[in-house]
Every structure is written in structure tokens, then in C-alpha cells.
Design a protein around this motif. Structure first.
Motif, mmCIF file in Angstrom:
data_model
loop_
_atom_site.group_PDB
_atom_site.id
_atom_site.type_symbol
_atom_site.label_atom_id
_atom_site.label_comp_id
_atom_site.label_asym_id
_atom_site.label_seq_id
_atom_site.Cartn_x
_atom_site.Cartn_y
_atom_site.Cartn_z
ATOM 1 N N THR A 141 0.823 -1.207 0.000
ATOM 2 C CA THR A 141 0.000 0.000 0.000
ATOM 3 C C THR A 141 0.862 1.264 0.000
ATOM 4 O OG1 THR A 141 -1.605 -1.210 1.322
ATOM 5 C CG2 THR A 141 -1.903 1.168 1.181
ATOM 6 N N ALA A 142 0.530 2.183 -0.894
ATOM 7 C CA ALA A 142 1.242 3.464 -0.955
ATOM 8 C C ALA A 142 0.545 4.470 -0.043
ATOM 9 C CB ALA A 142 1.242 3.985 -2.390
ATOM 10 N N ASP A 143 1.292 5.429 0.484
ATOM 11 C CA ASP A 143 0.717 6.482 1.322
ATOM 12 C C ASP A 143 -0.165 7.403 0.477
ATOM 13 O OD1 ASP A 143 2.023 5.516 3.515
ATOM 14 O OD2 ASP A 143 3.525 7.111 3.597
ATOM 15 N N VAL A 144 -1.338 7.741 1.005
ATOM 16 C CA VAL A 144 -2.235 8.685 0.345
ATOM 17 C C VAL A 144 -2.759 9.651 1.404
ATOM 18 C CG1 VAL A 144 -4.204 7.103 0.525
ATOM 19 C CG2 VAL A 144 -4.249 8.928 -1.156
ATOM 20 N N TYR A 145 -2.754 10.944 1.088
ATOM 21 C CA TYR A 145 -3.190 11.975 2.036
ATOM 22 C C TYR A 145 -4.658 12.277 1.803
ATOM 23 C CZ TYR A 145 -2.993 16.043 5.009
ATOM 24 O OH TYR A 145 -3.210 16.936 6.025
ATOM 25 N N LEU A 146 -5.463 12.244 2.885
ATOM 26 C CA LEU A 146 -6.926 12.351 2.788
ATOM 27 C C LEU A 146 -7.470 13.487 3.645
ATOM 28 C CD1 LEU A 146 -7.722 8.555 3.286
ATOM 29 C CD2 LEU A 146 -7.540 9.782 1.111
ATOM 30 N N LYS A 147 -8.571 14.064 3.181
ATOM 31 C CA LYS A 147 -9.358 15.013 3.963
ATOM 32 C C LYS A 147 -10.695 14.327 4.224
ATOM 33 C CE LYS A 147 -11.572 19.545 3.675
ATOM 34 N NZ LYS A 147 -11.802 20.724 2.805
ATOM 35 N N LEU A 148 -11.073 14.186 5.488
ATOM 36 C CA LEU A 148 -12.294 13.476 5.883
ATOM 37 C C LEU A 148 -13.247 14.467 6.534
ATOM 38 C CD1 LEU A 148 -10.363 10.527 7.464
ATOM 39 C CD2 LEU A 148 -11.461 10.497 5.222
ATOM 40 N N SER A 149 -14.482 14.525 6.024
ATOM 41 C CA SER A 149 -15.481 15.460 6.547
ATOM 42 C C SER A 149 -16.766 14.727 6.864
ATOM 43 C CB SER A 149 -15.783 16.551 5.514
ATOM 44 O OG SER A 149 -14.610 17.157 5.073
ATOM 45 N N VAL A 150 -17.548 15.302 7.766
ATOM 46 C CA VAL A 150 -18.863 14.755 8.110
ATOM 47 C C VAL A 150 -19.914 15.675 7.534
ATOM 48 C CG1 VAL A 150 -20.430 14.202 10.010
ATOM 49 C CG2 VAL A 150 -17.978 13.728 10.217
#
Length: 195
Positions: A186-195
């Protein structure tokens, strides 16, 4: 401590707004301003609830205009997190998301003792809420290095696709699972998580 097994987490406690013409805040995923940018923020809304670096380094830069006479407050709780953890689809780490502000993180967050990437369960504090996931990384990771996304409590829930299929994924549940296609690659991936 094994430095490769530690990441830095920030939890925002207090902040004051910075007018964009007067300054900004930039957070980098590494030891200096040449590292990848995780977040640049000024004025609008709360910048984040939680933010995770991909390593033990995080660089924060405040840019304030010379004519500024106001005081600004930015207070965060800094914690070290060990990436090694026992993990499987039946026993996976959990992350609660806040409706007040987005959470930023680098996935995978946790690894097993054998250096396999762990799945991660995201959840909201209220059942009627849903999760919006946005890929912030420039590179799209596909194939065996990618990540499957499931719309529910476990991997038996309906598949929403992979992070390769779409840069924005909206679930219909208050749970979402991120599950590596191949846990050893698995490669690193940068995420933005919102509700």
C-alpha cells in the motif's frame, strides 16, 4: 523507540481567525518547508480537528504581515502515535470524525508487526451523519498499491470503489472502511475526511 514506527498527530484545541491579507498558517508533512504541504489556512472556518503526519516530523509555519498588531492563538495537542498495531479485518483501528471541522490524515495510519498496512474504520458521532472522503495527494494510487472503500461497519458492506476511481467519495453510512488492496504494497495517500 524506532523512529520509523512513530507519527505525529495534532488535535486542534483553540485558534483565532487570521484575515487572509494579514497572514496564514501552513503545515508541512516533514521536518522543513521543503516537505509536502498538508494544509494552508487563513480565516474561514476551523482549519482542522485532527491532522496526522506520515512520519515523526511536522513543520508549522506562521506567515504574518509586518504591519500586524493583533495577537493570534493556535493551540494544539501534539501526540506521538506508534504505527505498529495488531490488525485484521475483524480487529481494526477506529477513528471518530467530528462534524465541526475536517480531519486530515495519511493512510495507512497503522501497520502490523510484519509491516502490513492495516484497514481503518472511520465513524461519526451520530448515526444520521455521513462521511465525505477527499483524496488530497497529487498522485493517484491504483492497482495493488491502492485502497478499497466500503460504505459501512466492515468489508461486507457495499463497496464504494477505490481511491483510484474517484478523488471524492461520499458514503451513505456513519461508518466507512479503508482497506488496502494488498497490505504489503500500500502506498501512502493523504486524505481530507469530513462529516
Amino acid at each position: 523507540d524506532d523512529d520509523n514506527d512513530v507519527v505525529i498527530n495534532l488535535e486542534l484545541l483553540t485558534f483565532s481567525r487570521i484575515l487572509c491579507e494579514k497572514g496564514s498558517l501552513t503545515i508541512y508533512d516533514g521536518p522543513d518547508p521543503d516537505s509536502p504541504v498538508l494544509l494552508t489556512w487563513c480565516y474561514e472556518g476551523q482549519p482542522f480537528t485532527r491532522l496526522s503526519a506520515s512520519s515523526r516530523h511536522l513543520f508549522i509555519r506562521f506567515s504574518i504581515s509586518d504591519s500586524l498588531s493583533d495577537w493570534f492563538v493556535f493551540r494544539a495537542k501534539v501526540t506521538r502515535v506508534y504505527k505498529s498495531t495488531p490488525c485484521s479485518v475483524k480487529s481494526m483501528p477506529n477513528l471518530e470524525l467530528s462534524a465541526q471541522a475536517p480531519t486530515y490524515l495519511t493512510f495507512p495510519v497503522y501497520h502490523s508487526a510484519r509491516q502490513e498496512s492495516c484497514p481503518l474504520r472511520l465513524w461519526t458521532e451520530k448515526q444520521g451523519q455521513t462521511i465525505r472522503l477527499e483524496v488530497v495527494s497529487r498522485d493517484i494510487i491504483c492497482g495493488p498499491r491502492g485502497v478499497n472503500v466500503f460504505d459501512g461497519y466492515d468489508t461486507k458492506a457495499p463497496a464504494l470503489g477505490t481511491l483510484c476511481d474517484s478523488r471524492i467519495i461520499r458514503g451513505s453510512s456513519h461508518n466507512m472502511i479503508l482497506n488496502p488492496v494488498d497490505r504489503t504494497r500500500t502506498a501512502d495517500v493523504y486524505l481530507k475526511l469530513s462529516v
